[in-house]
Design an enzyme around this catalytic site. Structure first.
Site, PDB file in Angstrom:
ATOM      1  N   ASP A  14      -3.972  -6.544   5.153  1.00 40.82           N
ATOM      2  CA  ASP A  14      -5.239  -7.099   5.127  1.00 40.82           C
ATOM      3  C   ASP A  14      -4.823  -8.505   4.958  1.00 40.82           C
ATOM      4  O   ASP A  14      -5.478  -9.637   5.744  1.00 40.82           O
ATOM      5  CB  ASP A  14      -6.935  -7.049   5.760  1.00 40.82           C
ATOM      6  N   ASN A  21       0.595  -1.365   0.603  1.00 36.46           N
ATOM      7  CA  ASN A  21      -0.030  -0.197   0.022  1.00 36.46           C
ATOM      8  C   ASN A  21       1.044   1.690   0.068  1.00 36.46           C
ATOM      9  O   ASN A  21       2.250   1.540  -0.312  1.00 36.46           O
ATOM     10  CB  ASN A  21      -1.020   0.055   0.955  1.00 36.46           C
ATOM     11  N   LYS A  44     -11.148  -3.945  19.166  1.00 34.60           N
ATOM     12  CA  LYS A  44      -9.596  -4.544  19.514  1.00 34.60           C
ATOM     13  C   LYS A  44      -9.540  -3.961  20.773  1.00 34.60           C
ATOM     14  O   LYS A  44      -8.245  -3.921  21.209  1.00 34.60           O
ATOM     15  CB  LYS A  44      -8.920  -3.545  19.067  1.00 34.60           C
ATOM     16  N   PHE A 100      -4.591   3.030  15.195  1.00 36.34           N
ATOM     17  CA  PHE A 100      -4.255   4.263  13.937  1.00 36.34           C
ATOM     18  C   PHE A 100      -5.865   3.720  13.288  1.00 36.34           C
ATOM     19  O   PHE A 100      -6.194   2.303  13.367  1.00 36.34           O
ATOM     20  CB  PHE A 100      -3.635   4.334  13.127  1.00 36.34           C
ATOM     21  N   LYS A 144     -13.329   0.336  15.453  1.00 38.39           N
ATOM     22  CA  LYS A 144     -11.903   0.060  16.013  1.00 38.39           C
ATOM     23  C   LYS A 144     -11.478   0.333  17.185  1.00 38.39           C
ATOM     24  O   LYS A 144     -10.532  -0.871  18.399  1.00 38.39           O
ATOM     25  CB  LYS A 144     -11.055   0.523  15.135  1.00 38.39           C
ATOM     26  N   ASP A 150      -4.962  -9.605  12.942  1.00 40.20           N
ATOM     27  CA  ASP A 150      -4.510  -9.075  13.194  1.00 40.20           C
ATOM     28  C   ASP A 150      -3.083  -8.115  14.670  1.00 40.20           C
ATOM     29  O   ASP A 150      -3.246  -8.920  15.846  1.00 40.20           O
ATOM     30  CB  ASP A 150      -5.912  -7.831  13.783  1.00 40.20           C
ATOM     31  N   ILE A 151      -2.675  -7.873  14.334  1.00 44.08           N
ATOM     32  CA  ILE A 151      -1.654  -7.603  15.425  1.00 44.08           C
ATOM     33  C   ILE A 151      -1.572  -6.911  16.542  1.00 44.08           C
ATOM     34  O   ILE A 151      -1.158  -6.844  18.055  1.00 44.08           O
ATOM     35  CB  ILE A 151      -0.156  -6.299  14.280  1.00 44.08           C
ATOM     36  N   LYS A 155       9.244 -16.968 -10.154  1.00 45.03           N
ATOM     37  CA  LYS A 155       8.552 -15.753 -10.653  1.00 45.03           C
ATOM     38  C   LYS A 155       7.480 -16.815 -11.395  1.00 45.03           C
ATOM     39  O   LYS A 155       7.560 -16.986 -12.559  1.00 45.03           O
ATOM     40  CB  LYS A 155       9.274 -15.604 -11.807  1.00 45.03           C
TER      41      LYS A 155
HETATM   42  O1  PMT Z   1       3.094   5.617   6.309  1.00 43.54           O
HETATM   43  P1  PMT Z   1       2.974   7.177   5.696  1.00 43.54           P
HETATM   44  O2  PMT Z   1       2.448   7.453   4.082  1.00 43.54           O
HETATM   45  O3  PMT Z   1       2.965   8.726   6.487  1.00 43.54           O
HETATM   46  O4  PMT Z   1       0.523   7.750   6.193  1.00 43.54           O
HETATM   47  C1  PMT Z   1       0.110   6.961   7.750  1.00 43.54           C
HETATM   48  C2  PMT Z   1      -0.901   6.013   7.517  1.00 43.54           C
HETATM   49  C3  PMT Z   1      -1.794   7.285   6.619  1.00 43.54           C
HETATM   50  C4  PMT Z   1      -0.720   4.840   7.128  1.00 43.54           C
HETATM   51  C5  PMT Z   1      -1.011   6.127   8.599  1.00 43.54           C
HETATM   52  O5  PMT Z   1      -1.261   7.305   9.684  1.00 43.54           O
HETATM   53  C6  PMT Z   1      -2.306   5.081   9.681  1.00 43.54           C
HETATM   54  O6  PMT Z   1      -3.667   5.922   9.051  1.00 43.54           O
HETATM   55  N1  PMT Z   1      -2.121   3.355   9.738  1.00 43.54           N
HETATM   56  C7  PMT Z   1      -3.124   2.515   9.631  1.00 43.54           C
HETATM   57  C8  PMT Z   1      -3.786   2.929   8.588  1.00 43.54           C
HETATM   58  C9  PMT Z   1      -5.491   1.749   8.799  1.00 43.54           C
HETATM   59  O7  PMT Z   1      -5.579   1.748   8.155  1.00 43.54           O
HETATM   60  O8  PMT Z   1      -5.383   1.198   9.285  1.00 43.54           O
HETATM   61  P2  PMT Z   1      -6.687  -0.247   9.588  1.00 43.54           P
HETATM   62  O9  PMT Z   1      -7.658   0.679   9.251  1.00 43.54           O
HETATM   63  O10 PMT Z   1      -6.535  -1.353   8.439  1.00 43.54           O
HETATM   64  O11 PMT Z   1      -6.127  -0.969  11.019  1.00 43.54           O
HETATM   65  C10 PMT Z   1      -6.378  -0.170  12.284  1.00 43.54           C
HETATM   66  C11 PMT Z   1      -5.265  -0.137  14.268  1.00 43.54           C
HETATM   67  O12 PMT Z   1      -4.792  -1.503  13.415  1.00 43.54           O
HETATM   68  C12 PMT Z   1      -3.564   0.336  12.708  1.00 43.54           C
HETATM   69  O13 PMT Z   1      -3.758   0.802  13.877  1.00 43.54           O
HETATM   70  C13 PMT Z   1      -3.151  -1.306  12.178  1.00 43.54           C
HETATM   71  O14 PMT Z   1      -1.997  -0.812  12.834  1.00 43.54           O
HETATM   72  C14 PMT Z   1      -3.622  -2.116  13.093  1.00 43.54           C
HETATM   73  N2  PMT Z   1      -3.434  -3.419  12.205  1.00 43.54           N
HETATM   74  C15 PMT Z   1      -4.268  -3.470  11.008  1.00 43.54           C
HETATM   75  C16 PMT Z   1      -4.543  -4.770  10.250  1.00 43.54           C
HETATM   76  C17 PMT Z   1      -3.765  -5.703  10.731  1.00 43.54           C
HETATM   77  N3  PMT Z   1      -3.149  -7.087  10.157  1.00 43.54           N
HETATM   78  N4  PMT Z   1      -2.732  -5.486  12.214  1.00 43.54           N
HETATM   79  C18 PMT Z   1      -3.344  -4.482  12.274  1.00 43.54           C
HETATM   80  O15 PMT Z   1      -1.905  -4.442  13.377  1.00 43.54           O
END
Ligand code: PMT
Length: 408
Positions: free
Chosen positions: A279, A210, A341, A323, A337, A306-307, A289
């Site tokens: 995800d 991404n 979580k 985030f 969320k 999900d970490i 390849k």
């Molecule tokens: O890196 P930059 O270009 O500066 O951009 C920053 C950012 C936009 C990436 C950052 O600020 C941000 O928003 N990160 C979270 C992105 C997101 O949408 O996450 P999510 O909605 O998929 O997940 C929610 C939360 O669960 C996040 O804290 C994520 O780190 C965590 N997660 C998600 C999936 C997973 N398998 N494990 C996780 O820990």
């Protein structure tokens, strides 16, 4: 504000139109209680007279590598020992390049090399010079060597260009100096952080990923480290140097990020998940390849663990901050969320309007169970600083609530 009481600061001024702003920066530091002495490079003297700084600081201005010893007690090594901080503002592209390479052909460069104290530079240059890969490389090199890089700001420049390269305003520089000396709000705390994207292999040469650049996460790592925390940064692949003093654990895939976090999380006080974790991953990544023989290709994707949810579910869990990057219904999705979580806080990004992925600015709605706060659009460094202030405040509150209920 007398937060710099008893601090001794050596202000280096290099050649650039922003040199006149160094006089105001000097005055602000003095007002905050610091004793300031000034060193000018030969080209700085083309922009501002040493007399200006002499009158303001009340001390002679040091300009020549050979005149210190003749003058009195303070030769250049003594000057380097005298200060608690050496801050160069403005720092020209030429100065930054020489400092990075270890040159010592003027007094200021010699002092930087001879100083065991923290060194900070406030870059100021034309936006094209700032964008030049050589400058970017020099700045990254300085950061790796533990030099603080403050700024630059973006905006209109003296030459008429618009873009990043302006020196930070003197008030902003003062804040950086004050913060550097302030006993950190996260002093003695251990903070684990994820940042950047993950890469999920399709075959040995292709992957799903991404647009996360890591800028937000790396800015948080720096702000947390400045606030006194011992920071461990688990990062997906990005093109950024880790902030000085931060422990970097480099990973690629979500599964590697999961392992890196879960082996460390229980020993941490705070966990911030800023990474944009994929995800899904490809069920069976090809060993070789994939050839483009077929007209279409179907990849089966399976869900990654999900970490953040896993760290939050630990019996000995750290204070967990998530985030969420959303384009609509930001608060609703983020609250969902937060609850699902079982988080202590969530920082919701309003993506778009120039904020979020890859951008240099961001804006956040930070939410917790019974409240929230907005961080308006600002540089990611500034947003990170404010987020860390909030995290420190909520973490301290949570800690005292736990201690109270244990005593009862
Ligand atoms: O890196 P930059 O270009 O500066 O951009 C920053 C950012 C936009 C990436 C950052 O600020 C941000 O928003 N990160 C979270 C992105 C997101 O949408 O996450 P999510 O909605 O998929 O997940 C929610 C939360 O669960 C996040 O804290 C994520 O780190 C965590 N997660 C998600 C999936 C997973 N398998 N494990 C996780 O820990």
């Amino acid at each position: 504000m007398s937060s710099l009481q008893q601090r001794k600061i050596l202000l280096g001024v290099t050649g650039g139109i922003a040199a006149y702003k160094a006089a105001e920066f000097l005055r602000l530091m003095q007002k905050a209680g610091a004793e300031v002495r000034v060193v000018m490079t030969p080209s700085a003297r083309e922009f501002v007279q040493p007399l200006t700084f002499q009158a303001l600081s009340g001390h002679r201005v040091y300009t020549d590598i050979f005149d210190g010893a003749a003058d009195s007690a303070m030769d250049h090594i003594e000057l380097a020992r005298w200060c608690d901080l050496l801050v160069v503002a403005p720092a020209s592209a030429d100065f930054i390049g020489k400092l990075r390479a270890g040159y010592a052909d003027n007094l200021l460069l010699t002092l930087c090399l001879a100083s065991k104290q923290p060194v900070a530079v406030a870059p100021a240059m034309n936006q094209q010079m700032y964008a030049n890969p050589a400058t970017a490389d020099n700045i990254a090199g300085l950061q790796r060597n533990g030099v603080f890089v403050w700024g630059p700001d973006a905006g209109e420049q003296a030459c008429g260009d618009v873009g990043p390269g302006r020196m930070l305003e003197p008030e902003h520089l003062l804040r950086q100096v004050v913060e550097l000396f302030a006993p950190g709000s996260l002093s003695g705390r251990r903070l684990l952080l994820t940042a950047g994207p993950t890469r999920e292999p399709i075959d040995p040469v292709r992957y799903i990923s991404n647009r996360s650049s890591g800028k937000m996460g790396y800015a948080i790592a720096e702000a947390a480290q400045r606030a006194g925390a011992e920071v461990c940064l688990v990062s997906g692949p990005v093109a950024l140097p880790p902030p000085a003093g931060v422990q970097l654990v480099a990973v690629e895939s979500a599964s590697e990020m999961y392992d890196a976090v879960m082996t460390r999380a229980a020993a941490q006080d705070i966990f911030i998940a800023c990474a944009a974790v994929s995800d899904y991953r490809v069920r069976d990544a090809a060993e070789h390849k994939i050839k483009k023989n077929a007209e279409s290709l179907t990849l089966e994707l399976v869900r990654n663990r999900d970490i953040l949810a896993a760290a939050s579910a630990l019996a000995d869990r750290p204070f967990c901050v998530g985030f969420a990057a959303e384009t609509r219904d930001v608060e609703e999705y983020a609250r969902d969320k937060l609850e699902r979580k079982q988080l202590d806080m969530i920082a919701a990004n309003r993506v778009g309007n120039g904020s979020g992925f890859e951008a240099d600015v961001n804006q956040l709605d930070v939410l917790w169970a019974d409240g929230g706060a907005r961080i308006e659009q600002a540089s990611k460094a500034e947003v990170a600083r404010r987020l860390i202030d909030l995290v420190a405040e909520r973490y301290t509150r949570a800690l005292s609530t736990t201690e109270d209920s244990n005593e009862r």
